[in-house]
Design a protein around this motif. Structure first.
Motif, PDB file in Angstrom:
ATOM      1  N   VAL A  18      22.601  48.730 -36.273  1.00  0.00           N
ATOM      2  CA  VAL A  18      21.800  49.557 -35.388  1.00  0.00           C
ATOM      3  C   VAL A  18      21.049  50.603 -36.212  1.00  0.00           C
ATOM      4  O   VAL A  18      21.630  51.252 -37.088  1.00  0.00           O
ATOM      5  CB  VAL A  18      22.674  50.285 -34.336  1.00  0.00           C
ATOM      6  N   ARG A  19      19.758  50.740 -35.935  1.00  0.00           N
ATOM      7  CA  ARG A  19      18.924  51.754 -36.602  1.00  0.00           C
ATOM      8  C   ARG A  19      18.292  52.649 -35.534  1.00  0.00           C
ATOM      9  O   ARG A  19      18.103  52.220 -34.398  1.00  0.00           O
ATOM     10  CB  ARG A  19      17.829  51.089 -37.430  1.00  0.00           C
ATOM     11  N   CYS A  20      17.967  53.866 -35.912  1.00  0.00           N
ATOM     12  CA  CYS A  20      17.296  54.732 -34.936  1.00  0.00           C
ATOM     13  C   CYS A  20      16.228  55.576 -35.616  1.00  0.00           C
ATOM     14  O   CYS A  20      16.299  55.874 -36.817  1.00  0.00           O
ATOM     15  CB  CYS A  20      18.290  55.614 -34.198  1.00  0.00           C
ATOM     16  N   GLU A  21      15.213  55.926 -34.830  1.00  0.00           N
ATOM     17  CA  GLU A  21      14.112  56.776 -35.284  1.00  0.00           C
ATOM     18  C   GLU A  21      13.855  57.824 -34.212  1.00  0.00           C
ATOM     19  O   GLU A  21      14.058  57.583 -33.016  1.00  0.00           O
ATOM     20  CB  GLU A  21      12.843  55.957 -35.496  1.00  0.00           C
ATOM     21  N   LEU A  72      15.998  40.556 -33.081  1.00  0.00           N
ATOM     22  CA  LEU A  72      15.673  41.984 -33.110  1.00  0.00           C
ATOM     23  C   LEU A  72      15.313  42.454 -31.705  1.00  0.00           C
ATOM     24  O   LEU A  72      14.609  41.756 -30.978  1.00  0.00           O
ATOM     25  CB  LEU A  72      14.512  42.252 -34.080  1.00  0.00           C
ATOM     26  N   CYS A  73      15.802  43.592 -31.349  1.00  0.00           N
ATOM     27  CA  CYS A  73      15.456  44.215 -30.070  1.00  0.00           C
ATOM     28  C   CYS A  73      15.424  45.724 -30.260  1.00  0.00           C
ATOM     29  O   CYS A  73      16.311  46.299 -30.894  1.00  0.00           O
ATOM     30  CB  CYS A  73      16.474  43.851 -28.991  1.00  0.00           C
ATOM     31  N   SER A  74      14.392  46.348 -29.751  1.00  0.00           N
ATOM     32  CA  SER A  74      14.304  47.803 -29.826  1.00  0.00           C
ATOM     33  C   SER A  74      14.131  48.366 -28.426  1.00  0.00           C
ATOM     34  O   SER A  74      13.509  47.747 -27.562  1.00  0.00           O
ATOM     35  CB  SER A  74      13.143  48.237 -30.723  1.00  0.00           C
ATOM     36  N   PHE A  75      14.705  49.526 -28.212  1.00  0.00           N
ATOM     37  CA  PHE A  75      14.492  50.224 -26.948  1.00  0.00           C
ATOM     38  C   PHE A  75      14.235  51.698 -27.207  1.00  0.00           C
ATOM     39  O   PHE A  75      14.661  52.251 -28.224  1.00  0.00           O
ATOM     40  CB  PHE A  75      15.666  50.021 -25.977  1.00  0.00           C
ATOM     41  N   GLU A  76      13.508  52.308 -26.278  1.00  0.00           N
ATOM     42  CA  GLU A  76      13.209  53.732 -26.347  1.00  0.00           C
ATOM     43  C   GLU A  76      13.904  54.427 -25.195  1.00  0.00           C
ATOM     44  O   GLU A  76      13.802  53.997 -24.039  1.00  0.00           O
ATOM     45  CB  GLU A  76      11.701  53.974 -26.288  1.00  0.00           C
ATOM     46  N   GLY A 102      16.354  70.521 -22.423  1.00  0.00           N
ATOM     47  CA  GLY A 102      15.767  69.939 -23.610  1.00  0.00           C
ATOM     48  C   GLY A 102      15.604  68.444 -23.401  1.00  0.00           C
ATOM     49  O   GLY A 102      16.323  67.834 -22.597  1.00  0.00           O
ATOM     50  N   VAL A 103      14.660  67.846 -24.110  1.00  0.00           N
ATOM     51  CA  VAL A 103      14.408  66.413 -23.997  1.00  0.00           C
ATOM     52  C   VAL A 103      14.138  65.847 -25.388  1.00  0.00           C
ATOM     53  O   VAL A 103      13.350  66.413 -26.160  1.00  0.00           O
ATOM     54  CB  VAL A 103      13.211  66.116 -23.068  1.00  0.00           C
ATOM     55  N   MET A 104      14.772  64.739 -25.691  1.00  0.00           N
ATOM     56  CA  MET A 104      14.548  64.056 -26.966  1.00  0.00           C
ATOM     57  C   MET A 104      14.312  62.574 -26.703  1.00  0.00           C
ATOM     58  O   MET A 104      15.002  61.960 -25.883  1.00  0.00           O
ATOM     59  CB  MET A 104      15.754  64.238 -27.889  1.00  0.00           C
ATOM     60  N   TRP A 105      13.336  62.023 -27.381  1.00  0.00           N
ATOM     61  CA  TRP A 105      13.107  60.580 -27.356  1.00  0.00           C
ATOM     62  C   TRP A 105      13.684  59.964 -28.628  1.00  0.00           C
ATOM     63  O   TRP A 105      13.521  60.495 -29.726  1.00  0.00           O
ATOM     64  CB  TRP A 105      11.611  60.266 -27.290  1.00  0.00           C
ATOM     65  N   VAL A 106      14.345  58.830 -28.472  1.00  0.00           N
ATOM     66  CA  VAL A 106      14.899  58.118 -29.614  1.00  0.00           C
ATOM     67  C   VAL A 106      14.554  56.632 -29.480  1.00  0.00           C
ATOM     68  O   VAL A 106      14.600  56.068 -28.383  1.00  0.00           O
ATOM     69  CB  VAL A 106      16.432  58.315 -29.720  1.00  0.00           C
ATOM     70  N   THR A 107      14.173  56.023 -30.599  1.00  0.00           N
ATOM     71  CA  THR A 107      13.923  54.583 -30.651  1.00  0.00           C
ATOM     72  C   THR A 107      15.082  53.923 -31.388  1.00  0.00           C
ATOM     73  O   THR A 107      15.371  54.265 -32.537  1.00  0.00           O
ATOM     74  CB  THR A 107      12.598  54.275 -31.378  1.00  0.00           C
TER      75      THR A 107
END
Length: 444
Positions: free
Chosen positions: A342-345, A305-309, A227-232
């Protein structure tokens, strides 16, 4: 079935002309070499990266090719996000689907053989972006051929494989035969990021099939996939001038520390007691990959602010809810440990893993045909990635697998596909169609 090794005398009463021999298919495949290369080059020359105008163009090119060269009936299928969002395997995105269809194609027969079984080929036409183009030996979308290698982004993954499947049907047609059972094609977009293209096809196409083959460039015959999931993930800091750095909170530095906490899941899930039985011999099947990062607006300001995927792998049988809960729990640990928000989508892949039945008619027949035609054994292999097989397996309860040509540097610099391997896969698939679907003279 019409077996390749049957004699003409034993079958003269059942068909109007002799069945094909392996040597006939072999010779016809070699004769189709130039057409196979030209088709692959034509597909590679479309820069079908995500949201590029060539996405729609390459799908329509494939549509016209199937109609003109193989007599398929075709239908363009658009992703209807409101309808598909409740379907198993839907992956949420933040872009639109205008002018970005996938393709459903049908090759039917009015006189199906009682021995024939239906077959579907799936192939994705989207490709991942190119990095460091200046380091490529040949322009990434040129389709340049040097010796046995055809260069280009998507040559291996997987435009060359799709060409193998289509040319296999052309080989039989050139010999005067066609499948004696239904054959379908799903030529899809977004395999590389969501799978929503394949999902839209199975939602629109309810034709039952007995098996699905995806000519992906994986070693062996696919027997399982992760399985594979992407998270931001977004990390919030406190912006200040660099002269007061100690009073601020650097979101980029914090994001890297948050990622390190998230990576703890990788170590936990790779422990022997946590592994799926199919992956018991894999020391490190699960990977959490930091694929993209963005943060900061000014070199002399502490970024706020910094976001990573990230791409998170997980074993078959693990639910999407469990993965999300595990990720969220780790991010909560990071918040408390580091003192940051920390937030995630969840955007992009939300793909479950699956395991194929290697004793099923599809996989066992494909292995038998490969071993006989190429006179060497092929193994069943579990992959540490995902493919569109999951939609047919999980949503339609249909056996599916991957079997394709040898490729190098997929997703990397100087991606190539082996022409010799493409010829072998084409020959095997042509023989498989004979064995699986049965064949009939085109005149019938």
């Amino acid at each position: 079935f019409i077996m390749a090794e049957q004699s003409t005398s034993s079958s003269s009463s059942s068909v109007s002309s002799p069945p094909l021999s392996r040597s006939q298919i072999h010779d016809a495949t070699l004769s189709a070499r130039d057409e196979m290369i030209e088709l692959t080059q034509a597909l590679v020359r479309f820069q079908s990266t995500l949201l590029h105008p060539d996405e729609g163009k390459v799908v329509r090119f494939t549509q016209e090719w199937l109609e003109k060269n193989l007599g398929f009936e075709t239908q363009l299928v658009h992703v209807d996000a409101p309808k598909l969002s409740s379907e198993r395997g839907w992956s949420p995105v933040d872009w639109k689907y205008d002018e970005r269809p996938s393709l459903v194609a049908h090759l039917r027969t009015d006189t199906p053989s009682p021995n024939g079984r239906s077959l579907l080929f799936n192939g994705h036409l989207d490709v991942v972006p190119v990095e460091r183009e200046e380091d490529w030996t040949h322009t990434p979308f040129s389709g340049t051929v040097v010796g046995d290698l055809l260069y280009g982004r998507g040559a291996g993954d997987m435009k060359g494989g799709l060409a193998c499947a289509l040319i296999a049907l052309r080989v039989l047609r050139q010999l005067g035969y066609r499948p004696a059972a239904y054959v379908g094609v799903h030529a899809v977009l977004e395999e590389e990021c969501t799978g929503n293209g394949a999902l839209s096809c199975i939602h629109a196409d309810h034709t039952p099939v007995d098996g699905v083959i995806i000519p992906e460039p994986l070693p062996g015959i696919l027997s399982a996939q992760l399985g594979v999931m992407w998270v931001t993930v977004t990390v919030l800091g406190e912006p200040v001038h660099v002269l007061n750095t100690s009073k601020g909170s650097n979101a980029i530095e914090s994001a890297l520390q948050v990622y390190a906490v998230l990576k703890e899941l990788e170590a936990e899930w790779n422990q022997p007691e946590a592994r799926h039985e199919v992956y018991s011999s894999f020391e490190h099947a699960i990977n959490i990959n930091l694929g993209k990062i963005h943060g900061g607006v000014w070199a002399s300001s502490v970024p706020s602010l910094c976001s990573f995927e990230a791409r998170v792998g997980f074993f078959p049988g693990v639910s999407l809810d469990h993965v999300r809960e595990s990720i969220s729990a780790k991010l909560k640990v990071a918040e408390e440990r580091l003192g940051v928000e920390v937030r995630c989508e969840w955007r992009g892949f939300q793909a479950e893993g699956c395991v194929m039945d290697t004793s099923s008619p599809l996989l066992s027949t494909l292995k038998t045909v490969h071993d006989e035609v190429l006179d060497r054994e092929i193994a069943f292999t579990a992959a540490t990635c995902t493919t569109d097989c999951r939609f047919y397996m999980l949503n339609r309860d249909t056996q599916a697998t991957c079997y394709g040509p040898k490729a190098n540097a997929i997703h990397g610099i100087d991606e190539t596909v082996s022409i010799t391997s493409m010829l072998e896969v084409t020959e095997v698939l042509a023989n498989f169609i004979v064995r699986w679907c049965d064949i009939q003279p085109i005149s019938s």
